[in-house]
Design a protein around this motif. Structure first.
Motif, PDB file in Angstrom:
ATOM      1  N   ALA A   1       0.763  -1.674  -0.439  1.00  0.00           N
ATOM      2  CA  ALA A   1       0.005   0.150   0.145  1.00  0.00           C
ATOM      3  C   ALA A   1       0.981   0.949   0.505  1.00  0.00           C
ATOM      4  O   ALA A   1       2.231   1.337   0.515  1.00  0.00           O
ATOM      5  CB  ALA A   1      -1.312  -0.259   1.136  1.00  0.00           C
TER       6      ALA A   1
ATOM      7  N   GLY B   1     -11.743  -1.598  -3.385  1.00  0.00           N
ATOM      8  CA  GLY B   1     -10.691  -3.127  -2.597  1.00  0.00           C
ATOM      9  C   GLY B   1      -9.417  -3.044  -3.224  1.00  0.00           C
ATOM     10  O   GLY B   1      -8.829  -3.569  -1.869  1.00  0.00           O
ATOM     11  N   SER B   2      -9.180  -3.094  -4.084  1.00  0.00           N
ATOM     12  CA  SER B   2      -7.963  -3.999  -4.578  1.00  0.00           C
ATOM     13  C   SER B   2      -6.577  -2.574  -3.922  1.00  0.00           C
ATOM     14  O   SER B   2      -6.904  -1.989  -3.649  1.00  0.00           O
ATOM     15  CB  SER B   2      -7.411  -3.426  -5.889  1.00  0.00           C
ATOM     16  N   LEU B   3      -5.558  -3.435  -4.378  1.00  0.00           N
ATOM     17  CA  LEU B   3      -4.080  -3.470  -2.908  1.00  0.00           C
ATOM     18  C   LEU B   3      -3.623  -2.517  -3.814  1.00  0.00           C
ATOM     19  O   LEU B   3      -2.837  -0.938  -3.345  1.00  0.00           O
ATOM     20  CB  LEU B   3      -3.247  -4.300  -2.202  1.00  0.00           C
TER      21      LEU B   3
ATOM     22  N   TYR C   1      -0.082   4.753   1.301  1.00  0.00           N
ATOM     23  CA  TYR C   1      -0.332   5.714   1.815  1.00  0.00           C
ATOM     24  C   TYR C   1       1.481   6.061   2.356  1.00  0.00           C
ATOM     25  O   TYR C   1       1.032   7.255   2.264  1.00  0.00           O
ATOM     26  CB  TYR C   1      -1.220   5.227   2.781  1.00  0.00           C
TER      27      TYR C   1
END
Lengths: 620, 642
Positions: free
Chosen positions: A330, A523-525, A332
């Motif tokens: 991810a 929903g996917s990463l 972020y």
């Protein structure tokens, strides 16, 4: 030979330019992958032999200049469809479909007598001969920055690149442009990532330069995996030095000391040429410690990708570089803060890197005046599919799809109907013909449900079934999903299953498909999963009636889905028997001179009969 | 701006509840702390989050950025000030339902999936395709890479992905810890653990259990304290003796207890003292935690279940046998699989280095942690070349020692080292470093075993360094008009290493007056070396009438309650032996005098005895509770016997 100062580089450049000026004529043989496959190497050899036979003074390398002909292999010229191509300077004649057998004639007529070999020249549909590149529509509407010199320089020759002004941008940067100012220039140019995301390159560099870290890395992403895309391939094969120069400038700007070029292993020629270019740069003091005596240390190395599509995703690529399983994480926390080995990292597509030197030498304003308000500069595309002239193109951002397909591509093959164009590869979406006026720029494509992507343009005609197309891309992504997160791994399998059922004519709830797509999308990463549903969503958006035809009427309007098509022979059959002969399943029977019949039980729906019928009596 | 080391508290709203937490806390973590339920299948508090199951999706927005909202995974998203988090938004719930339905199709038998699916109203998979019970949460792979050897990984990609060892063969790295099997939420990894044999990933492991020598065990309980899993238990036998027992079904085989056993009663299967103490001559010896990722050294690596398994004896043995230097590769403490393995290793190394310095070998033992996954290999190579360039180890001998482990073994090695004439402890340097006087004076203060004990068991007097001890002694002698120089020695008695007297005799020459700190050292010098020595205790006793309490308060402020009485050399309480009557009588007098002056504490200082008692009764030890009353009881006995 080691260049220890900028002065030495300039002096060496002058030497090389003088050497180049000695040649009376230049013969550029396209040695891109496409032309090589069609025998470009043999053409080059034949031309050399013909020169020997005709007693034409010639040289294959710039380092041994002569008064005669400079015969050189180059990167991709662009019009791959009509390769192998040979260009002759100073006249700028382009010969198409050149075979080794034509070499003697080219040497005799063009090089000795200075005349045109007319039969090899591009013939426009209006019948006129278009001998020079500027007259050929395919080239007329292009503006080349990243792919500049791609078809003009010997990709293996550092001399040629330097003679053409290569490494001038690096010299300019090193002779007193502070890193912050380099980043400002890139910011002002409005350059955005060419790999798909379109993130502003300058902003990325600045964030990396400001992020705390012990080490900084820069990465060139050459892991081009989209079906039908070959822009990066052409760049890496054609102008490897330009990519390297861009990366050195980037390293200087963000303060990186080492960098990687991640190239997919399926591009052996690109790897070989980049490898060679790196060796030359190290030997010339353009890489390694104390570059050009200016105190910049930078190491660059090639890392070959194992062929996973997902490794083109930045975080997966970095994991792969680290020697771990190529799975995304991810983001972020961005990779400019925590990237390769958790250190600040700038990752750009090789095309982005190739734009950098031109921005430095010609200025940010020059680059920014090309393109649109939101997307600056030019973009390379691989124009493929049902288009007359397929190949590598580079156009200013904002050029309309229509212009690309009809002006550059020359329209649809066999006068077919332009149905849609798939942009952005499997993660993009399709744009229907009625939206072909849309400009090729980030925002407009996103709004239309597609994306710029890395630059694949697949043109489709009326024989393309949109459900089948969506199924094809989902199947591709299903195989290429890394399998880390559930929506992408399990969701794409389900989506493929549902599309498969539609193409089999089984009833399906389109709402269920939309819901599934939505879950996969949010929903996917990583980007692969999030954008994987684009082909389905965009075809559903523009061609829902085609889906409904499959589900409700058990029909495939484009005649592609085998379960839904039935071959039959019309009354106008003349009974020639050719179809009976080619049928691999012995499904066709009939008396001579009598209309034949197809046994639907045995028919494999291969379509071989359709192709041989002289009276077009077999229909789907 | 963000560089402040103190993470700031930020305020977020989860499902309309306003919560505060340090910036950077993950949403899921915060929600769990406050009992807000967010479903997840791949999250584990001991592991880095990875966001694979995607069930912990939440929708976030921010009041200051109207129109901005995003669906993110709660396990990976660090909170920011003002964030508004909705864990049950319709979009999120629908996505969870789809994901659970997909998981249920894959693994319809997995109870965790079924339970969760039921909660979200997903009763049946729509297109069941049970390929494997494994839900690819990747917990097993992550636990193996984080806490163990990284023996398994995922193979293939996409739908074909599965957890497996490399090339689907029995993994070389697997140490049979079973963490993968125990963490698996669907019990997908088969393993057995019976009678000391673990079977997993087509491999079989004999567990490296500690072996107990019941006869040697004193039941001190040190193993009990060091064990990360509290597995050893000291039990009282029928005959009243205390012996440790270790339940082999729970033991993980790290070897920490074996390393710290002071009596040498524990040994380890497959990592026995005998095997490990076999040092390699003339090379740099590398000892490494099995979990250390560093494998690029040019030297052969001795892999240990835990670096805490190394013992001082083992390190000294390696140096005695001629190792140029020793490198111990551990992990940083936060990555240690056994919560105190690395600290134990570092303590052992500090001890061994100090002892090696004392006998003149210099610092030759290094410790390096591997931070995270990748340590730069060239840093390691640089260190190794530094070590190779140390002055050559003067020792290259293979003496036969009788003891293999425990403090007996350590004394034996020290004694041997003391006898090596090639080793000249650099007294001057040591004294200068300790800021102690080093000029020659008529009287000799023989340090004896005290520095060794100080190193091995910690300060001989609580809060006192050897240096304070020596300064006090010097001042005391000065008080009586004796000018003394310090003679650094590893001791003549059995506490610090027997046999040192022979070597020291030559150096002491014909000094007329030798004062020792330890009474046993004085005895050994007199008995074996014929050197007229007397211990400080004896000297103090002989001059007790001249003793001024105030004069002895050197190192601590006068009003400190603990030093009201500094009867430093009064009681010999070696091994809890009752005092000779005469001494007891004298002591009583002192006690009375001290009490009359308002003293509340009594220091009991024969070095070995004191240190041993200190070690056993150190804070946190179970014996603290039991021993102190015993000591008090003995004091009372002494008092009443007169």
């Amino acid at each position: 030979m080691k260049l220890t100062s900028i002065g030495a580089l300039n002096q060496w450049r002058q030497q090389q330019q003088a050497a180049l000026a000695q040649f009376r004529t230049r013969v550029q043989v396209c040695c891109g992958t496409g032309c090589l496959a069609r025998g470009a190497e043999e053409v080059l050899q034949a031309l050399q032999q013909a020169c020997v036979a005709e007693g034409v003074e010639h040289s294959l390398v710039l380092a041994q200049p002569c008064q005669g002909v400079y015969l050189l292999p180059t990167g991709c010229h662009g019009l791959c469809q009509m390769g192998p191509q040979v260009r002759i300077w100073p006249q700028d004649w382009v010969y198409h479909h050149v075979k080794p057998a034509d070499a003697r004639e080219i040497v005799q007529v063009s090089l000795v007598q200075g005349k045109l070999v007319e039969r090899l020249v591009y013939r426009h549909f209006d019948g006129s001969l278009r001998p020079t590149a500027t007259q050929i529509p395919f080239y007329q509407h292009q503006v080349r920055i990243a792919t500049q010199d791609c078809g003009a320089l010997d990709p293996q020759s550092l001399e040629a690149y330097v003679a053409a002004g290569g490494f001038a941008a690096l010299a300019q940067v090193l002779s007193g442009l502070p890193p912050g100012q380099v980043i400002s220039m890139i910011e002002e140019s409005g350059l955005r990532g060419r790999g798909g995301g379109g993130y502003p390159t300058g902003r990325k560099w600045r964030a990396c330069a400001q992020a705390p870290g012990q080490q900084r890395y820069i990465i060139g992403n050459g892991d081009e995996g989209d079906p039908g895309a070959f822009m990066d391939l052409a760049l890496m094969e054609g102008v490897p030095y330009r990519i390297i120069e861009g990366m050195i400038i980037g390293a200087y700007a963000v303060g990186a000391r080492s960098g990687y070029l991640y190239v997919r292993n399926e591009y052996p020629l690109a790897v070989q040429r980049l490898q060679q270019a790196l060796q030359r740069c190290y030997a010339a003091g353009l890489l390694g410690p104390d570059i050009l005596g200016c105190g910049l240390d930078f190491d660059l190395q090639i890392n070959r990708g194992g062929g996973a599509f997902v490794c083109g995703e930045s975080s997966a690529l970095m994991r792969s570089l680290e020697g771990r399983v190529g799975e995304p994480r991810a983001k972020y926390i961005h990779s400019v803060v925590k990237g390769l080995y958790d250190q600040p990292t700038v990752l750009n597509n090789v095309e982005t890197w190739a734009c950098v030197p031109a921005i430095i030498t010609k200025g940010a304003a020059w680059f920014a005046q090309l393109g649109t308000a939101d997307s600056k500069g030019t973009k390379a595309f691989s124009l493929v599919g049902k288009v007359v002239h397929s190949g590598l193109i580079e156009v200013p951002m904002g050029t309309s799809i229509q212009d690309v397909v009809f002006k550059i591509g020359g329209g649809i093959i066999a006068d077919g109907t332009f149905k849609a164009v798939q942009t952005g590869g499997p993660s993009g979406g399709c744009i229907p013909a009625h939206l072909a006026h849309l400009p090729l720029e980030y925002a407009a494509l996103n709004q239309a449900g597609s994306m710029m992507g890395s630059g694949g343009l697949i043109v489709m005609d009326q024989h393309t079934c949109m459900v089948d197309l969506a199924k094809y891309f989902i199947h591709f992504l299903l195989e290429e999903s890394c399998g880390k997160c559930v929506p992408c791994r399990e969701g794409l399998r389900r989506l493929h299953l549902l599309l498969e059922r539609i193409t089999q004519g089984e009833a399906q709830d389109l709402e269920e498909i939309r819901q599934l797509c939505q879950a996969i999308k949010i929903g996917s990463l990583c980007g692969l999963g999030q954008s994987a549903v684009n082909p389905v969503l965009s075809t559903l958006r523009y061609y829902e009636e085609e889906y409904r035809a499959h589900i409700q009427e058990q029909k495939c309007p484009a005649g592609v889905c085998r379960a839904l098509i039935h071959f039959r022979i019309l009354e106008n059959c003349v009974g020639c028997g050719r179809c009976r002969e080619v049928c691999p399943a012995d499904a066709i029977a009939g008396e001579k001179k009598q209309p034949h019949r197809i046994d639907p039980q045995r028919c494999l729906k291969c379509g071989a009969c359709v192709e041989v019928c002289p009276v077009n009596a077999i229909v789907k | 701006m963000q560089a402040s080391s103190d993470p700031q508290l930020v305020t977020v709203t989860i499902d309309k509840r306003v919560l505060q937490a340090p910036a950077g806390t993950m949403i899921l973590q915060l929600a769990r702390q406050h009992g807000i339920e967010i479903p997840s299948l791949c999250d584990h508090e001991g592991l880095e989050p990875q966001g694979a199951c995607r069930l912990c999706l939440v929708e976030i927005s921010h009041p200051q950025w109207p129109g901005w909202h995003k669906v993110v995974t709660a396990c990976l998203y660090p909170i920011e000030d003002g964030l508004v988090i909705d864990t049950q938004s319709p979009q999120v719930v629908q996505a969870r339902q789809v994901i659970l339905e997909l998981l249920l199709s894959r693994a319809p038998q997995a109870p965790v999936v079924r339970a969760l699916a039921q909660r979200y109203g997903v009763e049946q998979p729509r297109y069941p395709d049970p390929s494997s019970n494994c839900i690819l949460c990747n917990l097993c792979v992550r636990v193996c890479h984080t806490y163990s050897t990284g023996a398994i990984a995922t193979m293939q990609r996409g739908i074909l992905k599965e957890v497996a060892p490399p090339l689907a063969q029995a993994p070389v790295e697997c140490v049979g810890c079973g963490a993968c099997a125990t963490i698996c939420p669907v019990d997908h990894i088969p393993w057995t653990r019976e009678h000391g044999v673990v079977q997993i990933w087509s491999k079989e492991f004999q567990l490296a259990y500690p072996v107990i020598d019941a006869a040697a065990c004193t039941g001190c309980g040190v193993c009990e304290e060091i064990c990360p899993f509290s597995i050893p238990r000291v039990v009282v036998q029928r005959d009243g003796s205390m012996v440790v027992t270790i339940n082999q079904d729970y033991c993980r085989g790290c070897g920490l207890c074996v390393a710290v056993c002071p009596s040498g009663a524990l040994d380890q299967q497959y990592f026995s003292h005998q095997q490990l103490n076999r040092g390699q001559a003339t090379t740099v010896q590398v000892m490494s935690c099995t979990r250390s990722p560093w494998r690029t050294t040019k030297n052969q690596i001795l892999k240990l279940p835990c670096t805490g398994r190394i013992t001082t004896t083992m390190l000294l043995d390696s140096l005695i046998q001629g190792s140029q230097a020793i490198l111990v590769l551990g992990r940083s403490q936060e990555h240690c699989a056994y919560h105190n393995g690395e600290t134990t290793a570092q303590q052992t190394i500090a001890q061994a280095n100090a002892l090696a310095q004392l006998v003149g070998l210099g610092t030759r033992i290094y410790w390096r942690a591997t931070q995270g996954q990748d340590g730069p290999a060239n840093a390691l190579a640089a260190l190794e070349s530094t070590m190779a360039n140390l002055p050559p180890n003067p020792l290259l001998a293979t003496p036969a020692f009788t003891h293999a482990s425990g403090h007996q073994a350590l004394r034996e090695r020290l004694a041997w080292l003391r006898c090596q004439t090639s080793l000249q402890p650099d007294r001057q340097t040591w004294l200068t470093a300790q800021k102690l006087p080093c000029e020659q004076r008529p009287v000799v203060l023989y340090t004896g075993c005290v520095p060794v004990i100080d190193i091995l068991y910690g300060p001989v007097l609580p809060g006192w360094e050897v240096r304070s001890w020596l300064l006090q002694a010097l001042a005391l002698l000065e008080h009586w008009g004796m000018s003394a120089s310090i003679f650094l020695s590893a001791g003549a008695c059995t506490h610090g290493g027997a046999g040192g007297w022979e070597h020291d005799r030559a150096l002491l020459g014909n000094k007329t007056q030798v004062i020792t700190l330890c009474p046993d050292c004085a005895q050994a010098l007199q008995k074996h070396g014929g050197i007229p020595a007397c211990s400080l205790d004896q000297l103090v006793l002989s001059k007790h009438d001249q003793l001024s309490w105030r004069a002895l308060k050197l190192a601590l402020p006068a009003d400190h309650p603990a030093v009201e009485v500094l009867a430093s050399h009064l009681i010999t309480m070696t091994q809890a032996r009752p005092l000779p009557l005469e001494q007891a009588h004298q002591m009583r007098q002192y006690l009375q005098q001290a009490a009359s002056e308002g003293a509340t504490h009594l220091l009991v200082p024969t070095p070995a005895a004191w240190a041993y008692q200190q070690y056993l009764t150190r804070p946190g030890s179970w014996r603290q509770v039991h021993l102190e009353p015993i000591l008090l009881h003995q004091l009372v006995q002494v008092q009443s016997s007169q």
